[in-house]
Design a protein around this motif. Structure first.
Motif, PDB file in Angstrom:
ATOM      1  N   SER A  72      15.868  62.428  56.763  1.00 37.47           N
ATOM      2  CA  SER A  72      15.401  62.517  55.370  1.00 37.47           C
ATOM      3  C   SER A  72      14.457  61.374  55.051  1.00 37.47           C
ATOM      4  N   LYS A  74      13.142  59.385  51.231  1.00 32.39           N
ATOM      5  CA  LYS A  74      13.025  59.385  49.767  1.00 32.39           C
ATOM      6  C   LYS A  74      11.712  58.725  49.396  1.00 32.39           C
ATOM      7  N   GLY A 110      15.497  63.237  43.197  1.00 31.89           N
ATOM      8  CA  GLY A 110      16.128  62.025  43.719  1.00 31.89           C
ATOM      9  C   GLY A 110      16.660  61.109  42.646  1.00 31.89           C
ATOM     10  N   ASP A 297      20.757  57.582  50.604  1.00 38.08           N
ATOM     11  CA  ASP A 297      20.108  58.801  50.108  1.00 38.08           C
ATOM     12  C   ASP A 297      20.297  59.951  51.089  1.00 38.08           C
ATOM     13  N   ALA A 301      21.916  63.345  50.031  1.00 38.82           N
ATOM     14  CA  ALA A 301      21.099  64.572  50.059  1.00 38.82           C
ATOM     15  C   ALA A 301      21.760  65.647  50.925  1.00 38.82           C
TER      16      ALA A 301
END
Ligand SMILES: NC(=O)C1=CN([C@@H]2O[C@H](COP(=O)(O)OP(=O)(O)OC[C@H]3O[C@@H](n4cnc5c(N)ncnc54)[C@H](O)[C@@H]3O)[C@@H](O)[C@H]2O)C=CC1
Ligand SMILES: O=C([O-])C1=[NH+]CCC1
Length: 315
Positions: A72, A74, A110, A297, A301
């Protein structure tokens, strides 16, 4: 061809993300990060692009968890806002990818993730580092993070008193109303923190708002703001007298003005305490310097994606 990405926006993230699910995932992620095993977590220090015209930064926070199959990144824009500004201080988007093919699986809001995972990590710091029998919580700041910190700290712990301070009386009154009372609004930061067992600093300040001479010996401080090398929330007296913990040593040494400018040593990462490789100095004054990490995160997520997917397939 890969499926097109799904978009999971704010309300949907809010509807599936719960602290009770998030906290254990974050504890696990913090422990994995501190083991520095590249099959567990690869997470460079955030790259920050200055948005000079707007007094802000765009932070890029890529993370790969090979063993867990999570990839991932962010994008988070954060700003130094002038008093009275109605613009948001933080805006974020998280992109979740398939690590094998490289395609984007989901694009998600986010902000809720950032708001909740940051508060949850601070609460984990308090769980590990606050003195037993802590009774008084003080929160400096009354914005988005102040509210999420209030929510999780009162959900996870039983404080007898919660105090709050902000720069304006109106902000304090609005905050107290928004949580339905039960919080003592204070006229100064000193009034809020004197005698407090746990202190949360969640301000947009670039100068110290918390001074060591006000802090009770043995208190735990979760310091969340001041995420730039020349920004401060805590003064040198506090930084030099406390045992300092961080989410990431490298992050603290490159991004935290409180650490860099005070010359304080980072004693341990929270993950080291979780892994049992460094002690929790509960009886001493402790500071947890939070900068925020991509791995927090990433697991948040993935949790949102799993919960959201399960909801779609329910008859
Ligand atoms: N460590 C981490 O992972 C994260 C850190 N942050 C940081 O946390 C802080 C708070 O974020 P939000 O609650 O989203 O912002 P916000 O704008 O919603 O709230 C900021 C609060 O700080 C107060 N404030 C601003 N300047 C101040 C000053 N000079 N002195 C005293 N109080 C001041 C404001 O009045 C407001 O109550 C920011 O510094 C942000 O960059 C945000 C997200 C994640
Ligand atoms: O980790 C994060 O998302 C942030 N840290 C500082 C501002 C935003």
């Amino acid at each position: 061809m890969a499926e097109p990405p799904v978009i999971i926006w704010q309300q949907e993230v809010e509807s599936v993300l719960r602290y009770r699910d998030l906290v254990p995932r974050l504890e696990d992620a913090l422990g994995k990060f501190s083991r520095r095993d590249r099959a567990e977590v690869v997470q460079p220090v955030r790259a920050a692009v200055p948005l000079q015209k707007h007094s802000g930064f765009m932070g890029l926070m890529p993370t790969y968890m090979e063993n867990d199959g999570v990839l991932s990144t962010k994008f988070v824009c954060f700003y130094k806002r002038e008093k009275g500004s109605t613009l948001p201080a933080v805006q974020a988007t998280v992109v979740l990818l398939d690590p094998e093919r490289g395609n984007v699986k989901a694009v998600m809001d986010g902000e809720v993730i950032t708001t909740m995972r940051t508060a949850a990590v601070s609460a984990i710091s308090a769980k590990l580092l606050m003195a037993s029998g802590a009774e008084v919580l003080a929160i400096l700041g009354t914005g988005t993070q102040a509210l999420s910190h209030y929510n999780i700290f009162t959900e996870m712990f039983s404080f007898k008193e919660v105090r709050v301070w902000s720069r304006t009386k109106e902000n304090v009154e609005r905050f107290v109303r928004s949580v339905g009372g039960g919080v003592r609004g204070c006229g100064s930061a000193e009034e809020a923190v004197r005698g407090a067992d746990v202190i949360v600093t969640v301000t947009g300040s670039t100068e110290p708002v918390l001074h060591g001479q006000w802090v009770k010996a043995g208190a735990h401080v979760a310091a969340v703001g001041a995420c730039r090398p020349d920004w401060r929330e805590l003064d040198d007296v506090l930084m030099k007298s406390a045992v300092v913990y961080a989410d990431s040593r490298e992050g603290a040494l490159s991004e935290s003005g409180d650490v860099i400018l005070s010359g304080a040593q980072v004693f341990a990462e929270l993950g080291d305490v979780i892994n049992g490789t460094r002690p929790a100095e509960r009886e001493k004054t402790t500071v947890f310097k939070s900068l925020g990490m991509g791995v927090e995160d990433a697991v948040s997520a993935q949790l949102v994606f799993d919960q959201w997917t399960a909801k779609q397939t329910k008859p």
